[in-house]
Design an enzyme around this catalytic site. Structure first.
Site, PDB file in Angstrom:
ATOM      1  CB  ILE A 111      38.904  28.255  25.072  1.00 20.11           C
ATOM      2  CG1 ILE A 111      37.455  27.914  24.690  1.00 20.11           C
ATOM      3  CG2 ILE A 111      38.938  29.556  25.875  1.00 20.11           C
ATOM      4  CD1 ILE A 111      36.576  27.495  25.857  1.00 20.11           C
TER       5      ILE A 111
ATOM      6  NE  ARG B 254      32.072  23.595  33.733  1.00 26.36           N
ATOM      7  CZ  ARG B 254      31.848  24.364  32.674  1.00 26.36           C
ATOM      8  NH1 ARG B 254      32.490  25.505  32.540  1.00 26.36           N
ATOM      9  NH2 ARG B 254      30.990  23.996  31.740  1.00 26.36           N
TER      10      ARG B 254
ATOM     11  CG  ASP C  36      33.741  33.820  34.141  1.00 22.84           C
ATOM     12  OD1 ASP C  36      33.013  34.680  34.688  1.00 22.84           O
ATOM     13  OD2 ASP C  36      33.375  33.154  33.161  1.00 22.84           O
TER      14      ASP C  36
ATOM     15  CD  GLU D  14      30.203  28.690  38.630  1.00 21.03           C
ATOM     16  OE1 GLU D  14      31.355  28.786  38.203  1.00 21.03           O
ATOM     17  OE2 GLU D  14      29.216  28.426  37.907  1.00 21.03           O
TER      18      GLU D  14
ATOM     19  CG  HIS E 208      30.192  30.208  34.798  1.00 20.86           C
ATOM     20  ND1 HIS E 208      30.202  28.937  35.318  1.00 20.86           N
ATOM     21  CD2 HIS E 208      30.581  30.085  33.507  1.00 20.86           C
ATOM     22  CE1 HIS E 208      30.579  28.078  34.374  1.00 20.86           C
ATOM     23  NE2 HIS E 208      30.815  28.758  33.266  1.00 20.86           N
ATOM     24  CB  ILE E 209      29.920  36.569  32.599  1.00 23.26           C
ATOM     25  CG1 ILE E 209      31.248  37.131  33.141  1.00 23.26           C
ATOM     26  CG2 ILE E 209      28.788  36.801  33.586  1.00 23.26           C
ATOM     27  CD1 ILE E 209      31.280  38.636  33.289  1.00 23.26           C
TER      28      ILE E 209
END
Length: 270
Positions: A107, A189, A213, A218, A237-238
């Protein structure tokens, strides 16, 4: 395992003597006790390929949204109280600034590819240095010490797996090393950041802003101090929440499980 469900605990594993493989949908496996699972002789797989592009996209989206104060701007534009647009309402630019990427895996590397199009200077810190040709392909410079990256970057993006080593990786000391004009972005995270230290840093303008994010927990409790600040953007968290990514994650998870059950090489074994 999708969205951390079902919970994989000792009791479940004892009740499933024929279990061969746990296919995790998503790349992070911090919700799985890998040592305990492997003691039962069960394999664990994840889906790193399906998540790389959409998560890199959300990293860029958060960086741009925070820099240009997009959420705040939207609220001004639609507010019934707005009579005129202020000429001194300013954001900062992303183009030709310095991006520090902490965690240069799949990523992180995709983030660097995108950032290159913005003519950004790219620094990265990673356990292992990337090959020279990979660095050159995106114009990335390796920082052996994370401190060097923090001191030079206008935007710091966290793209690490959550492990005991990365738990609260960014705390008071690290935030203090960042430029007062810098922005912290987290697409990894929530627990990779010491949130109490972040609240303090944002309140006292130790850094300019944050864009997250992910948080811990959460969602955050509704009275959490992070939710009271105006120099932060938080999304639910998308990173992988796209129609395409959900389908690809399911396909990748199933391919892993079928390979494990058929005794073939597993594409993405953890």
């Amino acid at each position: 395992v999708f969205e951390g469900r079902p919970t994989i605990d000792r009791e479940l594993l004892e009740n499933l003597p024929n279990l061969k493989v746990i296919g995790n949908s998503g790349v992070g496996v911090d919700h799985l006790d890998l040592k305990m699972i492997s003691n039962f002789g069960v394999k664990v797989t994840n889906t790193p390929h399906a998540v790389a592009d959409p998560t890199a996209d959300i990293g860029m989206a958060l960086m741009l949204a925070s820099a240009r104060r997009l959420v705040e701007g939207c609220q001004i534009a639609v507010s019934p109280d707005t009579k005129y647009f202020a000429v001194d309402w300013l954001g900062v630019e992303v183009t030709r600034t310095t991006l520090g990427i902490i965690g240069m895996g799949n990523i992180g590397y995709r983030v660097a590819q995108r950032a290159r199009a913005f003519n950004m200077r790219i620094l990265y810190h990673n356990r292992n240095r990337r090959r020279k040709e990979e660095e050159e392909a995106v114009g990335a410079h390796y920082c052996e010490k994370m401190e060097d990256l923090l001191q030079q970057s206008d935007f710091v993006m966290l793209v690490v797996n959550l492990t005991p080593e990365t738990h609260k990786l960014i705390g008071k000391k690290e935030l203090g090393l960042m430029k007062p004009t810098a922005t912290l972005i987290n697409i990894s995270r929530g627990a990779a950041i010491d949130q109490d230290a972040l609240v303090e840093a944002l309140q006292n303008k130790v850094i300019r802003a944050a864009a997250l994010d992910v948080t811990y927990p959460e969602p955050l409790p509704r009275d959490h101090p992070l939710l009271q600040l105006n120099n932060i953007i938080i999304t639910p968290h998308i990173g992988t929440a796209t129609v395409q990514a959900i389908c690809l994650m399911a396909e990748e998870a199933i391919a892993n499980m079928l390979a494990a059950l058929n005794g073939q090489p597993i594409p993405s074994e953890v």
